[in-house]
Design a protein around this motif. Structure first.
Motif, PDB file in Angstrom:
ATOM      1  N   VAL A 244      15.375   0.965  13.629  1.00 32.75           N
ATOM      2  CA  VAL A 244      16.770   1.393  13.516  1.00 32.75           C
ATOM      3  C   VAL A 244      16.869   2.728  12.791  1.00 32.75           C
ATOM      4  N   PHE A 245      16.100   2.891  11.713  1.00 36.03           N
ATOM      5  CA  PHE A 245      16.129   4.161  10.981  1.00 36.03           C
ATOM      6  C   PHE A 245      15.691   5.316  11.890  1.00 36.03           C
ATOM      7  N   GLN A 246      14.672   5.065  12.698  1.00 38.10           N
ATOM      8  CA  GLN A 246      14.188   6.102  13.610  1.00 38.10           C
ATOM      9  C   GLN A 246      15.250   6.469  14.640  1.00 38.10           C
ATOM     10  N   GLU A 247      15.935   5.473  15.154  1.00 40.52           N
ATOM     11  CA  GLU A 247      16.998   5.748  16.128  1.00 40.52           C
ATOM     12  C   GLU A 247      18.145   6.520  15.480  1.00 40.52           C
ATOM     13  N   MET A 248      18.441   6.226  14.241  1.00 44.65           N
ATOM     14  CA  MET A 248      19.489   6.968  13.524  1.00 44.65           C
ATOM     15  C   MET A 248      19.083   8.429  13.379  1.00 44.65           C
ATOM     16  N   ARG A 249      17.833   8.642  12.997  1.00 43.00           N
ATOM     17  CA  ARG A 249      17.339  10.012  12.839  1.00 43.00           C
ATOM     18  C   ARG A 249      17.315  10.743  14.180  1.00 43.00           C
ATOM     19  N   ASP A 250      16.835  10.067  15.223  1.00 48.48           N
ATOM     20  CA  ASP A 250      16.766  10.691  16.552  1.00 48.48           C
ATOM     21  C   ASP A 250      18.148  11.075  17.081  1.00 48.48           C
ATOM     22  N   SER A 251      19.170  10.363  16.636  1.00 51.58           N
ATOM     23  CA  SER A 251      20.528  10.659  17.101  1.00 51.58           C
ATOM     24  C   SER A 251      21.146  11.847  16.380  1.00 51.58           C
ATOM     25  N   GLY A 252      20.408  12.412  15.430  1.00 52.18           N
ATOM     26  CA  GLY A 252      20.891  13.580  14.709  1.00 52.18           C
ATOM     27  C   GLY A 252      21.474  13.286  13.346  1.00 52.18           C
ATOM     28  N   LEU A 253      21.486  12.013  12.962  1.00 54.84           N
ATOM     29  CA  LEU A 253      22.015  11.663  11.637  1.00 54.84           C
ATOM     30  C   LEU A 253      21.054  12.119  10.536  1.00 54.84           C
ATOM     31  N   THR A 254      21.603  12.633   9.452  1.00 47.52           N
ATOM     32  CA  THR A 254      20.813  12.906   8.249  1.00 47.52           C
ATOM     33  C   THR A 254      20.826  11.652   7.396  1.00 47.52           C
ATOM     34  N   LEU A 255      19.708  10.993   7.307  1.00 49.22           N
ATOM     35  CA  LEU A 255      19.645   9.722   6.594  1.00 49.22           C
ATOM     36  C   LEU A 255      19.830   9.937   5.096  1.00 49.22           C
ATOM     37  N   GLN A 256      20.726   9.157   4.528  1.00 48.10           N
ATOM     38  CA  GLN A 256      20.950   9.197   3.085  1.00 48.10           C
ATOM     39  C   GLN A 256      21.413   7.824   2.629  1.00 48.10           C
ATOM     40  N   GLY A 282       7.449   7.810   8.084  1.00 48.03           N
ATOM     41  CA  GLY A 282       8.158   9.029   7.720  1.00 48.03           C
ATOM     42  C   GLY A 282       9.428   8.819   6.923  1.00 48.03           C
ATOM     43  N   PHE A 283       9.634   7.612   6.437  1.00 48.57           N
ATOM     44  CA  PHE A 283      10.851   7.323   5.680  1.00 48.57           C
ATOM     45  C   PHE A 283      10.511   7.170   4.194  1.00 48.57           C
ATOM     46  N   THR A 284       9.985   8.244   3.642  1.00 49.48           N
ATOM     47  CA  THR A 284       9.520   8.205   2.249  1.00 49.48           C
ATOM     48  C   THR A 284      10.667   8.126   1.242  1.00 49.48           C
ATOM     49  N   ASP A 285      11.884   8.499   1.673  1.00 49.46           N
ATOM     50  CA  ASP A 285      13.021   8.453   0.761  1.00 49.46           C
ATOM     51  C   ASP A 285      13.852   7.183   0.917  1.00 49.46           C
ATOM     52  N   ALA A 286      13.420   6.269   1.776  1.00 45.74           N
ATOM     53  CA  ALA A 286      14.116   4.986   1.893  1.00 45.74           C
ATOM     54  C   ALA A 286      13.856   4.164   0.634  1.00 45.74           C
TER      55      ALA A 286
END
Length: 484
Positions: A244-256, A282-286
């Motif tokens: 899910v995190f990857q799909e959020m990132r792929d959609s252009g969202l800046t994960l925070q 690649g989600f080192t800040d999660a």
């Protein structure tokens, strides 16, 4: 709760004693001290909390027609006494240690100076308010200390002993250092951050875990915390969260402000494995959040095991202070004013030495080492005593009197802890906000030595008596022993 009239929130014997004073025309001004004898959880300190609710109680202390009718129906109170109660207003003085202050056993947290009928009446409510919030604020500060800078969220409402304990326990937990609470009513009442994610039932209500996660992420893309232990944490939960995190990132969202929550299993092992999986993707800040029957001892142990948890939701053990469910505060008569306006000291004796009270109208000075601004000791004195920081100060243990310390002039500084809250029945104190009190508490805790804050076998802070107070106490003990 906020609109309930709590004037009858008292033990019956407060009212029967009041009627006794009323009938005997005995209503001289007295001094009562509210203090406690032992730190909660065998710790090295406690946190003062609950004063704002005491202020609200005193301001609104009125007996309604319904209250008077109920008391009349008990058939133990006379009409003239009930008439007196119908116009009752508190007219005395109250001094208190401000909320968020670090406190120690035997020193007055609240001092009431009032006609004895009034001072007697307010005993029970003061104790129930202060005892509860001091207990939870202290527990929270210990949990926060164990977390070593990680955020602690108060998650205990559903396990609290009723709505009031949940709401005011959340308030006290925020004072003790929590970053937020799950309690929405507490958030509204006290303007504190509210936090939370979702339950296992959210996952179970969907056809599969991935769909549950995806739906939640679509709803809350900027606060996406996924609970990963519903089925299998490492084989299902974490991989689906990563998807899910990857799909959020792929959609252009800046994960925070995103991550996972663990609520069961070996939290040390699972958090280490989950961290590796998140980092590899690649989600080192999660972040990795954890719950599951936590307290300061388990958090301390998990930190020692190298867990990778970065925030903690603490519920039952915090909101109930499970290992120490009572603060143990007491309220004792300390002095009676004579016809000349002088306070005559009174003392309670006991076969148990620690239950012998400190007599007189008193105040408290906190002694700091000047350079480090760390607490050296607290000094309980008579209210009219003064001290000069330009002179040496000798303090001594009131039990083991041969233990004494000389503080050289210029090496220490003093701060009086008790501040006026009510004068002649009028409130003269403005309570800070809960978040401001939280900041005060952090600063107060910084004045403690690490040895006093440790969770197990902490250093006991010295609470000494001034020479004048010690001699007053000794003279009273000597005088009373002659009459026995």
């Amino acid at each position: 709760m906020s609109t309930m009239n709590i004037s009858l929130l008292t033990d019956l014997y407060e009212l029967t004693m009041m009627q006794g004073y009323f009938k005997s025309r005995t209503n001289e001004t007295v001094v009562f001290d509210m203090f406690y004898r032992h730190n909660p959880s065998d710790g090295g300190y406690a946190i003062a909390a609950g004063l704002e609710q005491v202020i609200e109680y005193i301001k609104n202390l009125r007996f309604s027609e319904e209250d008077i009718a109920y008391l009349r129906g008990l058939h133990i109170f006379d009409a003239d006494f009930l008439d007196y109660l119908s116009t009752f207003r508190f007219s005395g003085d109250i001094y208190a240690i401000p909320e968020g202050t670090v406190v120690f056993p035997r020193e007055p947290l609240i001092k009431v100076i009032a006609p004895i009928m009034e001072a007697q009446l307010v005993e029970t409510a003061i104790l129930t308010i202060i005892n509860h919030q001091c207990l939870i604020a202290t527990k929270a500060s210990r949990v926060v200390y164990a977390a070593q800078g990680d955020g602690i969220m108060e998650f205990g409402l559903r396990r609290a002993q009723g709505p009031d304990a949940g709401v005011y326990g959340a308030r006290a937990a925020m004072i003790g250092g929590c970053i937020g609470t799950s309690n929405v009513l507490a958030g509204q009442l006290f303007d504190v951050p509210v936090k939370g994610t979702h339950a296992h039932s959210w996952i179970m209500s969907f056809p599969d875990e991935y769909t549950a996660f995806k739906t939640y992420a679509d709803l809350y893309p900027n606060a996406c915390c996924l609970l990963v232990d519903t089925y299998d944490t490492l084989k299902s939960g974490v991989p689906n969260a990563i998807r899910v995190f990857q799909e959020m990132r792929d959609s252009g969202l800046t994960l925070q402000n995103y991550g996972i929550r663990l609520d069961s299993g070996d939290l040390a092992y699972l958090s280490k494995k989950a961290r590796k999986m998140l980092d590899a993707a690649g989600f080192t800040d999660a972040y990795i959040s954890a719950s599951s029957d936590l307290d300061e001892y388990l958090i301390d142990s998990l930190k020692a095991q190298g867990c990778r948890i970065t925030s903690w939701g603490v519920g039952t053990n915090l909101i109930t202070s499970k290992d120490c469910p009572s603060f143990g505060g007491v309220y004792k008569l300390a002095a009676i004013q004579d016809e000349n306006g002088n306070f005559l000291p009174k003392i309670k004796l006991s076969d148990n030495t620690e239950k012998i009270t400190n007599p007189g109208n008193k105040t408290i000075y906190r002694i700091y080492e000047k350079d480090a601004y760390k607490v050296k000791a607290d000094l309980i004195t008579l209210a009219d005593e003064t001290f000069d920081e330009s002179e040496d100060l000798v303090i001594f243990d009131p039990i083991e009197t041969w233990k004494h310390t000389r503080l050289k002039a210029g090496t220490y500084t003093l701060r009086e802890l008790l501040v006026p809250v009510f004068k002649n029945g009028e409130c003269v104190y403005t309570s800070p906000s809960v978040m401001e009190i939280r900041d005060i508490c952090f600063k107060e805790l910084d004045t403690l030595w690490d040895e006093t804050r440790r969770l197990v076998n902490p250093h006991e802070m010295y609470v000494d008596l001034s020479d004048k107070l010690y001699e007053t106490k000794k003279d009273l003990l000597r005088e009373m022993s002659k009459d026995m």
